[in-house]
Write an enzyme that holds these catalytic residues in place. Structure first.
Site, PDB file in Angstrom:
ATOM      1  N   GLY A   1      36.808  56.354  67.955  1.00 51.10           N
ATOM      2  CA  GLY A   1      37.388  55.130  67.518  1.00 51.10           C
ATOM      3  C   GLY A   1      36.526  54.396  66.407  1.00 51.10           C
ATOM      4  O   GLY A   1      37.069  53.761  65.412  1.00 51.10           O
ATOM      5  N   VAL A   2      34.986  53.956  66.497  1.00 52.04           N
ATOM      6  CA  VAL A   2      34.969  52.841  66.020  1.00 52.04           C
ATOM      7  C   VAL A   2      34.060  54.107  64.236  1.00 52.04           C
ATOM      8  O   VAL A   2      34.646  53.098  63.032  1.00 52.04           O
ATOM      9  CB  VAL A   2      34.021  51.935  66.557  1.00 52.04           C
ATOM     10  N   GLN A   3      33.284  54.153  64.709  1.00 49.85           N
ATOM     11  CA  GLN A   3      32.229  55.139  63.881  1.00 49.85           C
ATOM     12  C   GLN A   3      32.571  56.495  63.704  1.00 49.85           C
ATOM     13  O   GLN A   3      33.214  57.213  62.745  1.00 49.85           O
ATOM     14  CB  GLN A   3      31.227  55.552  64.323  1.00 49.85           C
TER      15      GLN A   3
ATOM     16  N   ALA B   1      29.448  52.363  76.886  1.00 48.76           N
ATOM     17  CA  ALA B   1      30.581  52.912  77.920  1.00 48.76           C
ATOM     18  C   ALA B   1      31.677  54.668  78.599  1.00 48.76           C
ATOM     19  O   ALA B   1      30.912  54.851  79.395  1.00 48.76           O
ATOM     20  CB  ALA B   1      31.798  51.394  77.513  1.00 48.76           C
TER      21      ALA B   1
ATOM     22  N   HIS C   1      23.404  54.485  67.564  1.00 52.32           N
ATOM     23  CA  HIS C   1      23.167  53.446  68.194  1.00 52.32           C
ATOM     24  C   HIS C   1      22.246  53.547  68.591  1.00 52.32           C
ATOM     25  O   HIS C   1      22.212  55.105  69.987  1.00 52.32           O
ATOM     26  CB  HIS C   1      24.759  52.734  68.775  1.00 52.32           C
TER      27      HIS C   1
ATOM     28  N   ASP D   1      20.153  46.016  67.014  1.00 52.84           N
ATOM     29  CA  ASP D   1      21.394  45.771  66.862  1.00 52.84           C
ATOM     30  C   ASP D   1      22.203  45.334  67.756  1.00 52.84           C
ATOM     31  O   ASP D   1      22.728  44.198  67.311  1.00 52.84           O
ATOM     32  CB  ASP D   1      21.788  46.805  66.817  1.00 52.84           C
TER      33      ASP D   1
ATOM     34  N   GLU E   1      24.143  41.128  66.717  1.00 47.72           N
ATOM     35  CA  GLU E   1      25.687  41.164  66.912  1.00 47.72           C
ATOM     36  C   GLU E   1      25.615  39.802  67.500  1.00 47.72           C
ATOM     37  O   GLU E   1      26.555  39.332  67.186  1.00 47.72           O
ATOM     38  CB  GLU E   1      26.114  42.352  67.865  1.00 47.72           C
TER      39      GLU E   1
ATOM     40  N   GLU F   1      35.122  28.266  52.080  1.00 45.20           N
ATOM     41  CA  GLU F   1      34.388  28.067  50.910  1.00 45.20           C
ATOM     42  C   GLU F   1      33.515  29.725  50.636  1.00 45.20           C
ATOM     43  O   GLU F   1      32.553  29.832  50.056  1.00 45.20           O
ATOM     44  CB  GLU F   1      33.745  26.957  50.617  1.00 45.20           C
TER      45      GLU F   1
ATOM     46  N   SER G   1      25.951  22.791  42.925  1.00 47.60           N
ATOM     47  CA  SER G   1      25.719  21.593  42.309  1.00 47.60           C
ATOM     48  C   SER G   1      24.437  20.731  42.544  1.00 47.60           C
ATOM     49  O   SER G   1      23.916  21.367  43.979  1.00 47.60           O
ATOM     50  CB  SER G   1      26.932  20.486  43.035  1.00 47.60           C
TER      51      SER G   1
END
Length: 347
Positions: free
Chosen positions: A39-41, A100, A123, A207, A211, A247, A269
Site C-alpha cells: 500500500g503506502v510503504q 489496522a 512504524h 510520528d 502527523e 507562495e 523584503s
C-alpha cells in the site's frame, strides 16, 4: 558511524559512505525478505530492495493492490504470494501493512515467526501500544524497525534520482545477536539517505505528533484560518490562496528547506522580515499549548486508541472519503486546483 552536531546536540548517524550497499548485500545474502503489504510503504521499499539486488518477495491479498504489484513486475507464485505464504517463506518479515491491517492479520502470521527470523516494522505503533493492538512478538526472533521520514512514493522517487529519504532505526528485540546489522543493512537497502537511532516508542510518539501537528493537521488548520480571514475581509480566492499556500509551497519552502529559516528571512523584503520576526512569538505562544495537549494525548495512548477504534469500523473508508471530499470541495482547495493549472510549464 558518524558523530554529527544537531543544533548543539551530538548524535550518531549512519551514512551510505560508512555502510555501503555492498556491505548490506553481504549481510543479507542468505535472507529472504518478505514484504507484507503493497500500500503506502510496500511498493517503494520492496522495489528499492529489488533494484539493489536483494532477494525479495511480496505478500498481498487479492484485489486492486495485488494487481498493482503484478504491474510492478512481481510474479504470482514466484515473487508474489498471499500474506501468509510470504510470511512463511521469509526470513525477514517486513510488516508494512497499515496499523489496522497489522492488528487484523497478526493472528494469521505470528505462527510463521519461527526462531531466528526477524520481524521488521516501519512504524512503532503496533509494538508501542501492544496492550491495545495485541501484537506481542515471540521471544526467539529479532524485532527491528527502519522508519523512512517520508511517504513510500517519495522514497521511490528519490531512490530513482540517486538520492534518499532519511530514516530512523531501532532494535526492540535482539535474539540472534545480529539484529542491528540486519536493521542497518535493510535501512541502506531501501534507499535511506542517512539513518538515525530511535526507539519504537519514541518513533511512534513523534510520528503521531508530527502527523497531527506541523506535517498535516496543524498546517491545514493554519492555511484554512488565514484563507478564511482574507476572504472574510474582501480578498479574492486567487489572492487569498496565493498569499496563504502558493507562495509558501512554491517560493519560500524551497528556500528554508535548502538553507534554513534565517537565510529565507534574510532574503525576503525588510517589511516581511520585520513582520515575521514580530509575529512568530505570538504564534508560538498560541500554538504551543495545543501542541502540548496533542503530545500528552499521543503519549498516553489516546490517539492510538482513537485510530484503532476508527480504522476498525466497517464503514471507515466511506466516512474517510466523505471527510476528504469536504476538504477537496472547499473553496480553499478548489482555488488551489485552479491556481495549479495556471502554473507555467517547465521550459
Amino acid at each position: 558511524m558518524a558523530k554529527l552536531n544537531f543544533g548543539g546536540v551530538e548524535e550518531t548517524v549512519i551514512t551510505r559512505e560508512e555502510f555501503p550497499i555492498e556491505k548490506a548485500r553481504e549481510i543479507l545474502k542468505n535472507e529472504t525478505i518478505a514484504v507484507l503489504g503493497y500500500g503506502v510503504q510496500g511498493p517503494g521499499q520492496s522495489l528499492n530492495l529489488r533494484d539493489n539486488g536483494f532477494n525479495v518477495i511480496v505478500g498481498q491479498r487479492q484485489g486492486k493492490t495485488y494487481d498493482k504489484a503484478v504491474a510492478d513486475g512481481w510474479v504470482p507464485g514466484e515473487t508474489l504470494f498471499s500474506i501468509e505464504e510470504a510470511a512463511k517463506r521469509g526470513t525477514i518479515i517486513l510488516c508494512l501493512l497499515s496499523d489496522a491491517a497489522v492488528i487484523e492479520v497478526w493472528p494469521r502470521i505470528k505462527e510463521y515467526l519461527t526462531e531466528g527470523k526477524a520481524l521488521y516494522f516501519s512504524h512503532g505503533f503496533a509494538i508501542t501500544w501492544s496492550d491495545r493492538t495485541g501484537v506481542v512478538p515471540p521471544k526467539d526472533i529479532d524485532v527491528i524497525m527502519v522508519a523512512p521520514k517520508g511517504s513510500g512514493s517519495m522514497l521511490r522517487v528519490l531512490f530513482k534520482e540517486g538520492k534518499g529519504t532519511n530514516s530512523s532505526y531501532a532494535v526492540y528485540q535482539d535474539y540472534t545477536g545480529h539484529a542491528l546489522e540486519r536493521t542497518l543493512a535493510l535501512g541502506i537497502g531501501i534507499g535511506s539517505g542517512y539513518l538515525f537511532e530511535t526507539t519504537f516508542e519514541r518513533e511512534a510518539v513523534s510520528d503521531l505528533t508530527g502527523e497531527r501537528g506541523a506535517l498535516m493537521g496543524a498546517i491545514q488548520g493554519l492555511f484554512l484560518a488565514q484563507y478564511e480571514v482574507l476572504r472574510e475581509n474582501g480578498h479574492t480566492p486567487s489572492e487569498a490562496f496565493n498569499e496563504t499556500v502558493e507562495e509558501l509551497t512554491q517560493s519560500l519552502m524551497p528556500l528554508f528547506a535548502d538553507k534554513g529559516m534565517d537565510w529565507m528571512y534574510a532574503n525576503c523584503s525588510t517589511t516581511a522580515q520585520r513582520g515575521a520576526l514580530d509575529w512568530m512569538g505570538p504564534f508560538h505562544d498560541a500554538i504551543k499549548p495545543v501542541m502540548e495537549r496533542l503530545y500528552k494525548s499521543v503519549k498516553e495512548g489516546h490517539e492510538a486508541q482513537l485510530s484503532i477504534d476508527s480504522n476498525s469500523q466497517p464503514d471507515y473508508r466511506e466516512k474517510l472519503e466523505e471527510e476528504l471530499r469536504s476538504m477537496r470541495e472547499s473553496e480553499l482547495w478548489r482555488a488551489g486546483e485552479t491556481v495549479r493549472r495556471l502554473r507555467p510549464e517547465k521550459q
